[in-house]
Enzyme design. Sequence first.
Site, mmCIF file in Angstrom:
data_model
loop_
_atom_site.group_PDB
_atom_site.id
_atom_site.type_symbol
_atom_site.label_atom_id
_atom_site.label_comp_id
_atom_site.label_asym_id
_atom_site.label_seq_id
_atom_site.Cartn_x
_atom_site.Cartn_y
_atom_site.Cartn_z
ATOM 1 N N CYS A 128 0.386 -1.544 -0.007
ATOM 2 C CA CYS A 128 0.270 0.095 0.292
ATOM 3 C C CYS A 128 1.178 1.483 0.489
ATOM 4 O O CYS A 128 0.454 2.327 0.108
ATOM 5 C CB CYS A 128 -0.788 0.267 1.027
ATOM 6 S SG CYS A 128 -1.951 -1.395 1.244
ATOM 7 N N HIS A 149 -2.673 6.919 2.960
ATOM 8 C CA HIS A 149 -3.864 5.618 2.869
ATOM 9 C C HIS A 149 -5.100 5.959 3.178
ATOM 10 O O HIS A 149 -4.992 5.346 3.814
ATOM 11 C CB HIS A 149 -2.310 4.634 2.806
ATOM 12 C CG HIS A 149 -3.662 3.684 2.037
ATOM 13 N ND1 HIS A 149 -3.389 2.875 2.080
ATOM 14 C CD2 HIS A 149 -3.651 2.297 3.497
ATOM 15 C CE1 HIS A 149 -4.355 1.831 1.497
ATOM 16 N NE2 HIS A 149 -4.429 1.091 2.749
ATOM 17 N N ASN A 157 -9.581 0.174 0.952
ATOM 18 C CA ASN A 157 -8.348 0.259 0.708
ATOM 19 C C ASN A 157 -7.692 -0.575 -0.712
ATOM 20 O O ASN A 157 -8.385 -2.090 -0.786
ATOM 21 C CB ASN A 157 -7.804 -0.939 1.625
ATOM 22 C CG ASN A 157 -6.532 -0.846 1.692
ATOM 23 O OD1 ASN A 157 -5.716 -0.404 0.648
ATOM 24 N ND2 ASN A 157 -5.737 -1.524 2.600
HETATM 25 N N1 COA Z 1 -19.122 -8.315 9.943
HETATM 26 C C1 COA Z 1 -19.190 -8.596 11.435
HETATM 27 N N2 COA Z 1 -18.445 -9.439 12.071
HETATM 28 C C2 COA Z 1 -17.265 -8.705 12.552
HETATM 29 C C3 COA Z 1 -16.338 -8.884 10.398
HETATM 30 C C4 COA Z 1 -17.160 -8.880 10.201
HETATM 31 N N3 COA Z 1 -16.276 -7.990 8.706
HETATM 32 N N4 COA Z 1 -15.155 -8.472 10.818
HETATM 33 C C5 COA Z 1 -15.102 -9.383 12.114
HETATM 34 N N5 COA Z 1 -16.136 -9.356 12.894
HETATM 35 C C6 COA Z 1 -15.726 -9.451 14.518
HETATM 36 C C7 COA Z 1 -14.957 -10.523 15.191
HETATM 37 O O1 COA Z 1 -15.009 -11.792 14.616
HETATM 38 C C8 COA Z 1 -14.981 -10.494 16.289
HETATM 39 O O2 COA Z 1 -16.408 -11.020 16.736
HETATM 40 P P1 COA Z 1 -15.982 -12.013 18.216
HETATM 41 O O3 COA Z 1 -15.465 -10.793 19.555
HETATM 42 O O4 COA Z 1 -17.242 -12.300 19.098
HETATM 43 O O5 COA Z 1 -14.642 -12.441 18.218
HETATM 44 C C9 COA Z 1 -15.358 -8.742 16.885
HETATM 45 O O6 COA Z 1 -15.933 -8.357 15.400
HETATM 46 C C10 COA Z 1 -13.985 -7.783 16.592
HETATM 47 O O7 COA Z 1 -13.083 -8.545 15.544
HETATM 48 P P2 COA Z 1 -11.977 -7.399 15.670
HETATM 49 O O8 COA Z 1 -10.876 -8.289 14.792
HETATM 50 O O9 COA Z 1 -11.449 -7.229 17.211
HETATM 51 O O10 COA Z 1 -12.052 -5.859 15.382
HETATM 52 P P3 COA Z 1 -11.828 -4.882 15.264
HETATM 53 O O11 COA Z 1 -12.320 -4.100 15.901
HETATM 54 O O12 COA Z 1 -10.272 -4.622 15.281
HETATM 55 O O13 COA Z 1 -11.681 -4.545 13.614
HETATM 56 C C11 COA Z 1 -10.387 -4.107 11.401
HETATM 57 C C12 COA Z 1 -10.914 -5.347 13.342
HETATM 58 C C13 COA Z 1 -9.716 -4.987 10.549
HETATM 59 C C14 COA Z 1 -10.596 -2.442 11.788
HETATM 60 C C15 COA Z 1 -9.104 -3.265 12.183
HETATM 61 O O14 COA Z 1 -8.298 -3.821 12.762
HETATM 62 C C16 COA Z 1 -8.119 -2.463 11.211
HETATM 63 O O15 COA Z 1 -8.897 -1.813 10.470
HETATM 64 N N6 COA Z 1 -7.154 -2.700 11.270
HETATM 65 C C17 COA Z 1 -6.224 -2.387 10.394
HETATM 66 C C18 COA Z 1 -6.663 -3.388 8.979
HETATM 67 C C19 COA Z 1 -5.607 -2.434 7.815
HETATM 68 O O16 COA Z 1 -6.354 -1.144 7.598
HETATM 69 N N7 COA Z 1 -5.435 -2.491 6.766
HETATM 70 C C20 COA Z 1 -4.782 -2.131 5.575
HETATM 71 C C21 COA Z 1 -3.237 -1.675 5.651
HETATM 72 S S1 COA Z 1 -2.452 -1.509 4.051
#
Ligand code: COA
Length: 325
Positions: free
Chosen positions: A112, A249, A279
Amino acid sequence: MYNVQIIGTGSYAPGNIVSNDFLATFMDTNDEWISGRTGIKERRISIDENTSDLAIKASIKAIEEAKINPQDIDLIIVATATPDYFFPSTACIVQKKIGAKNATCFDLSAACTGFVYGLNVATQFIKSGQSKTVLLIGAETISKSLNWQDRKTCVLFGDGAGAAVLTRGEEGIISIYTGSDGDGAEFLEYAAPQLRNIFTNNSEESNNYLKMQGGEVFKFAVKIIIQCIEKVLEESNYGIEEIKYIVPHQANIKIIESSAKKLGIDKEKFFMNIAEYGNTSAASIPLALDQMNKQGLLQDGDKIITVGFGGGLTYGAALIEWKNN
Ligand code: COA
């Protein structure tokens, strides 16, 4: 030494718009979760166009705006994590289709952060006199890397392309900073085919999807956005108050809100289009830049900072003084 100026931008995204509600028809997710945690409402998913197709369409628009002939281009760089082929490079395919016969062409792998890395490479080529006119593209069909069973990851990404023409000029790129941290390589990865030859007995099905440890990437992103912005400000002797826009980004609106808070600035300073595109990896910054340009948000003399981060881990920022062509 020459200065480096952007004289044209262009972008393109596939016409197929995929909403969060549509994703909820075949996986356990919903609009509230996706848009609440990321700011993403919809993304574009290519049906029949590959990365080079998107790159070519964005490039043609950038070349038109730059008012140059494709044969003036002496370097084409395509930043991509999802090329059509390992070889030929996507840049060579673009070269052929746009008729840029005089260009040296290669792809750049920095996930990215690819467009910011590309700005750095293009700047060095132009400053040294090696190149005069560079076509820099960020293009992805990242959808082909996604595991549609992995709801934590697949909902975040979309396809698109953005391009910029750079040449010798008076204003332009004032400071650039890039870096890498291979210790975080496993936080965000998309494997190439496994080792397979006459000495290996590797009959495993390939399972090469994009994989991500979202929480780790989130923490890294907030820290590194701040570091990158501070670095380019320090090198240029500008203060954050002199910057009109930050073009980040587009990964997650929450990353931007956290970064803005820690920097003590209004989040409105960050241009965001994540709601419509998700993204798009290396395409996200040039796609945003082109939208800002076409919307007339950028005036002569405006100072902007592009800042990227991604797999590698990689990161970087560029402080640019804008000049309309
Ligand atoms: N829809 C519904 N529920 C979802 C889901 C979806 N698409 N994806 C995950 N969940 C659930 C999980 O299973 C988890 O449930 P549980 O608590 O029962 O296990 C809950 O939501 C929380 O999941 P978690 O992974 O802890 O969420 P988060 O608050 O950390 O958010 C991201 C996840 C991916 C949005 C966040 O970590 C993020 O944006 N990270 C950066 C990613 C990024 O930008 N990457 C590219 C960089 S170039």
